[in-house]
Design an enzyme around this catalytic site. Structure first.
Site, PDB file in Angstrom:
ATOM      1  N   SER A 222     -22.738  -5.196  -1.435  1.00 52.48           N
ATOM      2  CA  SER A 222     -21.451  -5.869  -1.549  1.00 52.48           C
ATOM      3  C   SER A 222     -20.377  -5.102  -0.764  1.00 52.48           C
ATOM      4  O   SER A 222     -20.526  -4.892   0.428  1.00 52.48           O
ATOM      5  CB  SER A 222     -21.083  -6.032  -3.029  1.00 52.48           C
ATOM      6  N   ASP A 449     -25.224 -16.791  -2.318  1.00 54.12           N
ATOM      7  CA  ASP A 449     -24.515 -15.671  -2.942  1.00 54.12           C
ATOM      8  C   ASP A 449     -23.066 -16.106  -3.188  1.00 54.12           C
ATOM      9  O   ASP A 449     -22.371 -16.494  -2.254  1.00 54.12           O
ATOM     10  CB  ASP A 449     -24.555 -14.463  -2.017  1.00 54.12           C
ATOM     11  N   HIS A 477     -26.031 -12.554  -6.352  1.00 58.13           N
ATOM     12  CA  HIS A 477     -25.293 -11.605  -5.519  1.00 58.13           C
ATOM     13  C   HIS A 477     -26.175 -10.415  -5.194  1.00 58.13           C
ATOM     14  O   HIS A 477     -26.572  -9.674  -6.097  1.00 58.13           O
ATOM     15  CB  HIS A 477     -24.038 -11.157  -6.262  1.00 58.13           C
TER      16      HIS A 477
END
Length: 507
Positions: A222, A449, A477
């Site tokens: 991320s 995602d 995610h």
């Protein structure tokens, strides 16, 4: 605070195994050990040699884990600016050690120390055998000179408050954001100006040297992909094997990120609704569009009349949004969202939504907060890109976002207000977006995602001169450790053996 990506730990992980074998690419990759075992003074910027050559004093801190503290300069542009402490934790390699693997779970604001505590269940055996897996709290986070802002009560109120979309609501939001910013400046001090991503990436190069590694091997998730891409752009000559999972496109502005993330969450919510309605006990009736409208109605109801819970707190619309967003990070959590929706629809209460929202915000039952992730999140983002505060621009973009994401879009609008009165200006970009000269950088993207939409992975892989794209066709995610063996094999084969996956590999 609700418009930028945050990595949230899943309450239940679903590991799906599939058969898929990655192929080796033609790009060259670093080979052999990347560890000399001694710090590297020659790679240090002038005046910062002592930081690069410091010895880390590792001590046992739990079963099989070691912890240490490193010193970093407050300001990488001023060797006389004083120092801050960075907290580290590592799981030593269990086999023939090749060096260290630095990891970051995202945020910005998530703790690498906490992440590594779960290393045995997150990282595959090949990584545990080959590397000391090292997590660190980036500057401003957790145990590394943390950003401090509001007290728990005021923070709780700020994270729960709803605002109307008229001028009075915008004025109230601006005042709330200013109170938060003023508290950060007062309680954190001058170091608040130096918690940006580029400074954290410079810390990483210093840590590489202090760990005795000639090159940096890295696995970031991320926001950790932004941190890794920034490192590669600043230090292509010491970049080793980098894997960036759940990628952020570093060419996008914060306003573009908000707009595209709104669509990401809208699409993930649609996928959830479709899945829910395919079962026997879904509280959402009709087709997918009807189900989305019912969730929209729940959000509007929570705004008009917050739902009672089994505590002394009511569920506001903002808290319901957090409660919806959290389960969308992992398909394994979708049943929790169904439970929350069913409770709200059939009983008119919001206890499960409140539980999910508190998990999202790291709020404990006693009203305290276990981390400073919300504080670090805003401080880091505002230094990286403050957004466009022009009201006409924000009004126009809000209309576009809500048209593209009718259910979730309103929570991603007016991004420019977040930093409009932040005490420090955003820093200038000093790194090469293309990371020219870096070895292959593996970028992993998940097709649906919500938090880091797949197009960002495509964008980052295309921007990086040596980017290699690996696609996981699925929900949730990030992919490594929560998808299938195809992704795991591609990531681990590259990090351990230097086998570059085929660009465009789909798992």
């Amino acid at each position: 605070m609700r418009t930028r990506p945050v990595l949230v730990a899943a309450t239940a992980a679903a590991l799906v195994l599939a058969s898929c074998t990655p192929s080796d690419g033609d790009d060259p990759a670093p080979s052999g050990s990347t560890s000399s075992g001694t710090p590297d003074a020659q790679s240090a910027p002038e005046g910062f040699e002592d930081y690069y050559t410091q010895e880390l004093d590792w001590e046992q801190c739990g079963a099989g884990y070691e912890c240490a503290t490193a010193e970093a300069p407050v300001d990488w542009a001023d060797a006389d600016s004083g120092s801050i402490e960075l907290g580290l934790k590592r799981l030593p390699a269990t086999g023939d050690k090749q060096g260290s693997l630095l990891v970051n779970p995202g945020g910005p604001g998530a703790s690498g120390i906490t992440f590594v505590t779960d290393a045995r269940s997150v990282f595959g055996q090949p990584l545990q055998e080959a590397f000391d897996i090292v997590g660190f709290d980036p500057r401003g986070v957790g145990e590394s000179a943390p950003v401090v802002c509001l007290d728990d009560a005021d923070k709780d109120a700020a994270l729960s408050e709803d605002f109307s979309d008229d001028q009075a609501g915008i004025d109230a939001l601006e005042e709330s954001l200013k109170e938060w910013a003023d508290a950060c400046e007062e309680n954190t001090g001058d170091q608040l100006a130096h918690v940006d991503t580029q400074s954290a990436a410079r810390d990483m190069d210093m840590l590489r040297s202090a760990l005795g590694d000639e090159e940096l091997n890295y696995l970031g998730f991320s926001y950790g992909t932004q941190l890794g891409a920034t490192y590669a752009g600043l230090f292509p000559e010491t970049a080793g094997r980098l894997v960036l999972d759940g990628a952020i496109d570093t060419t996008l502005t914060s306003d573009e990120i908000s707009a595209e993330q709104a669509v990401g969450f809208e699409n993930a919510l649609r996928a959830y609704v479709e899945d829910c309605q395919s079962g026997a006990d879904c509280p959402l009736t009709g087709d997918v569009d009807a189900g989305m409208e019912q969730i929209h109605d729940l959000l509007e109801r929570a705004y008009d009349d917050p739902l009672p819970t089994d505590s002394d707190r009511d569920l506001t619309q903002t808290l319901m949004f957090y409660g919806i967003a959290l389960p969308l990070y992992s398909q394994g959590n979708w049943p929790l969202l169904t439970e929350a929706v069913d409770e709200a629809v059939t009983q008119g209460t919001g206890s499960t939504f409140l539980y999910l929202a508190d998990f999202y915000n790291d709020r404990e039952p006693d009203g305290s907060f276990s981390t400073n992730s919300s504080e670090a999140f805003r401080a880091i983002n505002c230094l990286d890109d403050a957004g466009n505060p022009d009201m006409d621009f924000m009004d126009e973009q809000a209309a576009e976002i809500e048209a593209a994401a009718p259910t979730m879009g309103e929570f991603f609008t007016y991004n420019g207000l977040t930093c409009w009165d932040w005490p420090y200006a955003a820093v200038d970009q000093e790194f090469d977006l293309a990371a020219a000269g870096a070895p292959p950088i593996v970028v992993v993207g998940t097709t649906n995602d919500p938090a880091t939409p797949y197009v960002w992975a495509e964008g980052l892989a295309d921007t990086l001169d040596s980017g290699v794209l690996v696609t996981y066709d699925g929900e949730g995610h990030t992919a490594y450790g929560s998808s299938n063996s195809c992704v795991s094999d591609a990531v681990e084969s590259y990090l351990v053996d230097g086998d570059v996956p085929e660009d465009g590999l789909t798992c």
